[in-house]
Design a protein around this motif. Structure first.
Motif, PDB file in Angstrom:
ATOM      1  N   THR A  89      17.684 -37.485  13.654  1.00 43.91           N
ATOM      2  CA  THR A  89      17.303 -36.073  13.836  1.00 43.91           C
ATOM      3  C   THR A  89      17.606 -35.596  15.250  1.00 43.91           C
ATOM      4  N   GLY A  90      17.249 -36.406  16.247  1.00 42.38           N
ATOM      5  CA  GLY A  90      17.528 -36.034  17.639  1.00 42.38           C
ATOM      6  C   GLY A  90      19.002 -35.861  17.894  1.00 42.38           C
ATOM      7  N   ALA A  91      19.812 -36.783  17.358  1.00 40.80           N
ATOM      8  CA  ALA A  91      21.262 -36.699  17.539  1.00 40.80           C
ATOM      9  C   ALA A  91      21.852 -35.505  16.797  1.00 40.80           C
ATOM     10  N   THR A  92      21.396 -35.298  15.566  1.00 37.85           N
ATOM     11  CA  THR A  92      21.948 -34.209  14.742  1.00 37.85           C
ATOM     12  C   THR A  92      21.656 -32.844  15.340  1.00 37.85           C
ATOM     13  N   LEU A  93      20.427 -32.634  15.785  1.00 40.71           N
ATOM     14  CA  LEU A  93      20.082 -31.335  16.366  1.00 40.71           C
ATOM     15  C   LEU A  93      20.839 -31.089  17.668  1.00 40.71           C
ATOM     16  N   SER A  94      21.109 -32.138  18.422  1.00 37.34           N
ATOM     17  CA  SER A  94      21.926 -31.989  19.627  1.00 37.34           C
ATOM     18  C   SER A  94      23.347 -31.554  19.264  1.00 37.34           C
ATOM     19  N   LEU A  95      23.910 -32.192  18.242  1.00 37.29           N
ATOM     20  CA  LEU A  95      25.255 -31.822  17.786  1.00 37.29           C
ATOM     21  C   LEU A  95      25.285 -30.386  17.266  1.00 37.29           C
ATOM     22  N   LEU A  96      24.251 -30.009  16.531  1.00 41.34           N
ATOM     23  CA  LEU A  96      24.199 -28.649  15.985  1.00 41.34           C
ATOM     24  C   LEU A  96      24.121 -27.599  17.093  1.00 41.34           C
ATOM     25  N   SER A  97      23.296 -27.869  18.105  1.00 44.48           N
ATOM     26  CA  SER A  97      23.156 -26.899  19.192  1.00 44.48           C
ATOM     27  C   SER A  97      24.476 -26.751  19.945  1.00 44.48           C
ATOM     28  N   ALA A  98      25.179 -27.859  20.165  1.00 52.10           N
ATOM     29  CA  ALA A  98      26.475 -27.800  20.846  1.00 52.10           C
ATOM     30  C   ALA A  98      27.486 -27.037  20.003  1.00 52.10           C
ATOM     31  N   PHE A  99      27.505 -27.311  18.706  1.00 58.63           N
ATOM     32  CA  PHE A  99      28.477 -26.672  17.809  1.00 58.63           C
ATOM     33  C   PHE A  99      28.240 -25.165  17.735  1.00 58.63           C
ATOM     34  N   PHE A 100      26.996 -24.762  17.532  1.00 60.82           N
ATOM     35  CA  PHE A 100      26.681 -23.337  17.388  1.00 60.82           C
ATOM     36  C   PHE A 100      26.893 -22.590  18.701  1.00 60.82           C
ATOM     37  N   GLY A 101      26.398 -23.169  19.792  1.00 55.80           N
ATOM     38  CA  GLY A 101      26.505 -22.502  21.090  1.00 55.80           C
ATOM     39  C   GLY A 101      27.941 -22.333  21.535  1.00 55.80           C
ATOM     40  N   MET A 102      28.771 -23.390  21.359  1.00 52.61           N
ATOM     41  CA  MET A 102      30.153 -23.288  21.803  1.00 52.61           C
ATOM     42  C   MET A 102      30.978 -22.388  20.883  1.00 52.61           C
ATOM     43  N   ASN A 103      30.597 -22.329  19.628  1.00 59.82           N
ATOM     44  CA  ASN A 103      31.272 -21.423  18.698  1.00 59.82           C
ATOM     45  C   ASN A 103      31.174 -19.983  19.182  1.00 59.82           C
ATOM     46  N   ILE A 104      30.004 -19.612  19.692  1.00 62.00           N
ATOM     47  CA  ILE A 104      29.816 -18.243  20.196  1.00 62.00           C
ATOM     48  C   ILE A 104      30.474 -18.068  21.560  1.00 62.00           C
ATOM     49  N   SER A 105      30.371 -19.065  22.427  1.00 62.06           N
ATOM     50  CA  SER A 105      30.940 -18.919  23.773  1.00 62.06           C
ATOM     51  C   SER A 105      32.460 -18.719  23.707  1.00 62.06           C
ATOM     52  N   THR A 106      33.117 -19.372  22.757  1.00 64.99           N
ATOM     53  CA  THR A 106      34.573 -19.209  22.634  1.00 64.99           C
ATOM     54  C   THR A 106      34.950 -17.920  21.920  1.00 64.99           C
ATOM     55  N   ARG A 107      33.963 -17.223  21.371  1.00 63.29           N
ATOM     56  CA  ARG A 107      34.211 -15.891  20.800  1.00 63.29           C
ATOM     57  C   ARG A 107      33.843 -14.783  21.788  1.00 63.29           C
ATOM     58  N   ALA A 108      33.017 -15.131  22.778  1.00 60.26           N
ATOM     59  CA  ALA A 108      32.552 -14.123  23.738  1.00 60.26           C
ATOM     60  C   ALA A 108      33.571 -13.858  24.838  1.00 60.26           C
ATOM     61  N   ASN A 109      34.543 -14.785  25.032  1.00 56.48           N
ATOM     62  CA  ASN A 109      35.456 -14.652  26.181  1.00 56.48           C
ATOM     63  C   ASN A 109      36.319 -13.395  26.126  1.00 56.48           C
ATOM     64  N   ALA A 110      37.013 -13.176  24.995  1.00 54.10           N
ATOM     65  CA  ALA A 110      37.856 -11.987  24.882  1.00 54.10           C
ATOM     66  C   ALA A 110      37.011 -10.720  24.890  1.00 54.10           C
ATOM     67  N   ARG A 111      35.842 -10.790  24.310  1.00 59.72           N
ATOM     68  CA  ARG A 111      34.952  -9.628  24.280  1.00 59.72           C
ATOM     69  C   ARG A 111      34.456  -9.268  25.685  1.00 59.72           C
ATOM     70  N   THR A 112      34.289 -10.290  26.522  1.00 59.85           N
ATOM     71  CA  THR A 112      33.922 -10.029  27.916  1.00 59.85           C
ATOM     72  C   THR A 112      35.064  -9.342  28.654  1.00 59.85           C
ATOM     73  N   ALA A 113      36.286  -9.833  28.447  1.00 59.39           N
ATOM     74  CA  ALA A 113      37.454  -9.207  29.079  1.00 59.39           C
ATOM     75  C   ALA A 113      37.621  -7.767  28.604  1.00 59.39           C
ATOM     76  N   GLU A 114      37.395  -7.537  27.323  1.00 57.19           N
ATOM     77  CA  GLU A 114      37.488  -6.175  26.781  1.00 57.19           C
ATOM     78  C   GLU A 114      36.361  -5.306  27.344  1.00 57.19           C
ATOM     79  N   GLY A 115      35.167  -5.880  27.488  1.00 52.37           N
ATOM     80  CA  GLY A 115      34.043  -5.134  28.051  1.00 52.37           C
ATOM     81  C   GLY A 115      34.294  -4.709  29.480  1.00 52.37           C
ATOM     82  N   ALA A 116      35.105  -5.504  30.208  1.00 53.88           N
ATOM     83  CA  ALA A 116      35.431  -5.169  31.597  1.00 53.88           C
ATOM     84  C   ALA A 116      36.230  -3.872  31.692  1.00 53.88           C
ATOM     85  N   LYS A 117      36.864  -3.475  30.598  1.00 56.46           N
ATOM     86  CA  LYS A 117      37.587  -2.197  30.593  1.00 56.46           C
ATOM     87  C   LYS A 117      36.620  -1.020  30.684  1.00 56.46           C
TER      88      LYS A 117
END
Length: 683
Positions: A89-117
Motif C-alpha cells: 500500500t505504501g509503495a502503490t500510493l507513492s507511485l500513484l501520487s507521482a503518476f498523477f502529479g507528473m501527468n498534470i505538471s507535463t500538461r501545465a507547461n504549455a498552458r503556463t507559456a500561453e498564460g504568459a501572453k
C-alpha cells in the motif's frame, strides 16, 4: 480514534483539492499547435520513463514482499501478511501520487507559456496551481493510506495484547514501501535529468554556442523530460516518504512508551499541516512580478498557520505544552534551513565570488563552488543539533519524532513550490522552441528563476527533515530492540562492533554518491556523442532547416537511468540486514549513526554547491563578467555540469538512503536479532 478519522477526512479534502486544481489547470488553453506538439513530446517522454521505471520497481517490490512473508513469518502469518499489505500500500500510493502529479505538471507547461501572453500573474497561477496538484496529492494519499490502515488494523487486531503497539509495528511496512519507491524514483529520475542536462549543455552551449532550450539541440526534449521525472516525480516521492516516515516514527515511539494520545496526535498534527498548506496556497499572488517572494511568503504563511493550529491541538488534547516546543523547534529549524539554502545558492555576493572565479578558468570556478558548498553545511547541521537537543529535553525521543513532524508538516506547500519549478522551466523551453518572442521568454525566465530558488529551499527542507526523521526511526529501532530483548541498545564508542559499524555506515553515503555521479557521467557521455553525431550527420540541422532526432536522446537517458539505479537501491536495502545479522544490533546501531553523521552534511554540501554553481552561471548569463559566450561563461557552464549531479542526483538521494536504512532496520529487527543468534559473529 476521532483524531484518526479527522485525519482521514483531511486527507480526502487534500486529494479532492488536487482533482479540482487539475481540472482548473487543464481548462486553460495549451496554445498553438507547435506548443502542443512540444508539450506532448515532453509529456509522452516523461510518462514513458515513469512507466518503465515503475516496471523495474515492481520486481524490487516483489522481492521485498517475499522477504517480509518469509522473514517475519515466525511472528505469525497474520503479522507477516498484514506487514506485506502495508508495504504494498505504501509503495502503490507513492507511485500513484507521482503518476498523477507528473501527468498534470507535463500538461501545465504549455498552458503556463500561453498564460504568459496574457500576464505575469496568469502564468504564475497556472504554474503554481499545477505544482500544487503534486504537493497535495502527495500528503493527501500519504495521510489517507497510513491512517486508514491504522483504523482497519486496529479493528482486526483489537484482541491482540498491546494491540496499538502491534498495529503500529505492522505499519512500519507502509513507510518502508514509501522509502523503496522514493529511492528508485529519486535516483532514477536524478540520473535521467542530469545526464540529459549535462549532455545538452556541454554540446549545445559550450561547443555549438547555441542558447539553452534551442530546438536544434537533440537533447533538449530529454532535458525538459528530465526536469519532470527528477524534480517533480522524484521530489514528490521523496517528501511523500519523509512525510509518512516522520508520522510513523512518532507513532512507534509513542506506542512503545504506552502513550496512546501521542500515537493519535502524531497523525493529526500532520493532517493539520495539510490544512495549513491548502489555506496558504490561496495567498499566492503578486503585483510586482516577483514570483520568488510570493512563493516564499506562501511557505511562511503555511508555517505560521501550522504553528497556531498545533499549539491549540496540543493544549486542548495533550494538556501539556512541553511537546509543543519540540514541534516548534522542528518547524523553525526547517524554515531556517530553507532560508540558509537560499542564502548560499542565491545571494549575489556569493554568486559574484563564484562567477569571478570562472574568469580565471574552470578549475577555480569548481574550487570556489566546492568551498561554498562545504561552508553551507556548517550552520544547518548546528541548527539540526540544536533542534534535537530542544526536542529531547522537551519530550525525549518522542520529541525528536515530533520535531521531524513539525519540519515536514508543511510538506504539501514545500512539494507544491518545488513541483512548480519544472513547470516554469518547461514553459521557458516551450517559449524558446516555439519562438514566442522576447517578452514571453522574459516572463518565463522570471518564473524559472523563482523555481530555482524554491527548488533549492525544497532540497534544504528534505535534507533537514531526513536528519530528524532518520534519527527518530533510529530511536524507534532502539525501542524495538529493547522490547524484544529486554536490554537497552548500548552504543559504546569503545566497543569494536560499534566502531566498525560507524565506519561502514559513514562510508556508505560516499559509495552511494559515487555510484550515482558515475552513472550521470557515463550516461551524459553517451548523450554528448549522440548530439555531436546529429550535428555532424544531419544536413541543415545547425541552420535550422532540419529537425533533430529527439527520441534517440530520450531513449539513451532512459536506459542509462534504469540500469544505473538498481545497485545503489539494493545496497541501501541490503546493508543493514547484512551488518545486523553478521555483527549484531550494536554494529547495526553504529552503521545507522555513522551514515547520519556523514550523510547529512554531505547531502547539504552537494545540494548547495550545485545550486550555487547553477545560479552563478545564470549570473554571468545576465551580462556580468562578459555575459553569454565569454570565457567565464564557458567555464561556469562546465562548473554547472559538475554541480548538476551534486544537486539533483546524489545530494537529494542521500536523505532517502538514510531513512531507508533506518526503516529496514526497524521492520526487520526481529529477523536480524534471531539470525544473528544463529549465524552471526562476535556475539
Amino acid at each position: 480514534m476521532n483524531l484518526i478519522f479527522a485525519s482521514i477526512v483531511i486527507g480526502i479534502i487534500s486529494v479532492l483539492y488536487s482533482v479540482i486544481m487539475a481540472k482548473y489547470v487543464l481548462s486553460h488553453s495549451p496554445g498553438t499547435e507547435e506548443m502542443v506538439n512540444i508539450s506532448d513530446a515532453i509529456h509522452e517522454g516523461a510518462m514513458a520513463f515513469l512507466t518503465r521505471e515503475f516496471k523495474t520497481i515492481f520486481w524490487f517490490i516483489i522481492f521485498v514482499v517475499a522477504l517480509i512473508l518469509v522473514g517475519l513469518s515466525y511472528k505469525g502469518i497474520p503479522y507477516s501478511i498484514a506487514t506485506a499489505i502495508a508495504y504494498i500500500t505504501g509503495a502503490t500510493l507513492s507511485l500513484l501520487s507521482a503518476f498523477f502529479g507528473m501527468n498534470i505538471s507535463t500538461r501545465a507547461n504549455a498552458r503556463t507559456a500561453e498564460g504568459a501572453k496574457k500576464s505575469f500573474n496568469e502564468a504564475l497561477k497556472i504554474a503554481f496551481f499545477g505544482g500544487s496538484v503534486m504537493g497535495m496529492i502527495v500528503v493527501g494519499l500519504g495521510i489517507i493510506g497510513l491512517t486508514f490502515l491504522f483504523a482497519i488494523y486496529t479493528g482486526i487486531f483489537k484482541n491482540v495484547p498491546d494491540s496499538i503497539k502491534y498495529v503500529v509495528s505492522i505499519l512500519t511496512g507502509f513507510s518502508m514501501g514509501a522509502s523503496s519507491v522514493a529511492l528508485f524514483a529519486r535516483v532514477g529520475g536524478g540520473i535521467y535529468t542530469k545526464a540529459a542536462d549535462v549532455g545538452a549543455d556541454l554540446v549545445g552551449k559550450v561547443e555549438a554556442g547555441i542558447p539553452e532550450d534551442d530546438p536544434r539541440n537533440a537533447a533538449v526534449i530529454a532535458d525538459n523530460v528530465g526536469d519532470n521525472v527528477g524534480d517533480c516525480a522524484g521530489m514528490g516521492a521523496d517528501l511523500y516518504e519523509s512525510f509518512v516516515g516522520s508520522i510513523l516514527s512518532g507513532m512507534v515511539i509513542a506506542a512503545a512508551n504506552g502513550d496512546l494520545k501521542g500515537v493519535f496526535l502524531s497523525a493529526f498534527l500532520a493532517a493539520l499541516g495539510i490544512i495549513a498548506s491548502i489555506l496558504a496556497v490561496f495567498t499566492i499572488r503578486t503585483a510586482k512580478e516577483n514570483a520568488s517572494r510570493s512563493l516564499l511568503q506562501a511557505t511562511f504563511v503555511s508555517a505560521i498557520l501550522f504553528a497556531i493550529f498545533s499549539f491549540f491541538a496540543v493544549k486542548f488534547y495533550y494538556h501539556t505544552l512541553n511537546i509543543y516546543w519540540a514541534i516548534l523547534a522542528g518547524l523553525v529549524v526547517g524554515v531556517l534551513i530553507g532560508y540558509l539554502t537560499e542564502y548560499y545558492t542565491i545571494r549575489e555576493s556569493i554568486l559574484k565570488e563564484i562567477a569571478e572565479a570562472a574568469t580565471r578558468g574552470v578549475a577555480t570556478n569548481i574550487l570556489s563552488g566546492i568551498s561554498v558548498g562545504m561552508m553551507s553545511a556548517v550552520i544547518p547541521v548546528i541548527l539540526i543539533a540544536i533542534a534535537i537537543v530542544i526536542a529531547f529535553v522537551s519530550a525525549g525521543f518522542f520529541g525528536i519524532a515530533l520535531a521531524g513532524i513539525g519540519m515536514l508538516s508543511i510538506a504539501g506547500m514545500t512539494v507544491s513550490v518545488d513541483a512548480y519549478g519544472p513547470i516554469a522551466d518547461n514553459a521557458g523551453g516551450i517559449a524558446e522552441m516555439a519562438h514566442l518572442g522576447e517578452n514571453i521568454r522574459k516572463i518565463t525566465d522570471s518564473l524559472d528563476s523563482a523555481g530555482n530558488t524554491t527548488a533549492a529551499i525544497g532540497k534544504g527542507f528534505a535534507i533537514g527533515s531526513a536528519a530528524l526523521t532518520a534519527l527518530a526511526l533510529f530511536a524507534a529501532y532502539s525501542q524495538t530492540v529493547k522490547s524484544l530483548t529486554g536490554v537497552s541498545l548500548n552504543l559504546n564508542i569503545l566497543d569494536a562492533k560499534v566502531v566498525a559499524g560507524l565506519f561502514i555506515g559513514g562510508v556508505i553515503p560516499f559509495f552511494f554518491s559515487a555510484s550515482t555521479i558515475k552513472a550521470v557521467g557515463k550516461t551524459a557521455g553517451l548523450v554528448v556523442e549522440e548530439v555531436r553525431r546529429q550535428f555532424r550527420e544531419i544536413e541543415g540541422l545547425m541552420e535550422g532547416k532540419a529537425k533533430p532526432e529527439y527520441a534517440k536522446c530520450v531513449d539513451i537517458t532512459t536506459q542509462g537511468a534504469l540500469k544505473s539505479m538498481i545497485i545503489p537501491g539494493f545496497v541501501a536495502f541490503i546493508a543493514p540486514l547484512v551488518i545486523g545479522i553478521l555483527f549484531g544490533k550494536e554494529a547495526l546501531g553504529g552503521l545507522l549513526a555513522g551514515s547520519l553523521v556523514t550523510g547529512v552534511p554531505l547531502a547539504l554540501f552537494m545540494a548547495n554547491a550545485g545550486g550555487a554553481w547553477d545560479n552563478s552561471k545564470k549570473y554571468i548569463e545576465a551580462g556580468n563578467f562578459g555575459g553569454k559566450g565569454s570565457k567565464a561563461h564557458k567555464a561556469s557552464v562546465e562548473g554547472d555540469t559538475v554541480g548538476d549531479p551534486f544537486k539533483d542526483t546524489a545530494g537529494p538521494s542521500l536523505n532517502i538512503l538514510l531513512k531507508l536504512m533506518a526503516i529496514v532496520s526497524l521492520v526487520f529487527a526481529p529477523l536480524i536479532l534471531t539470525l544473528h543468534d544463529k549465524i552471526g559473529f562476535l556475539k
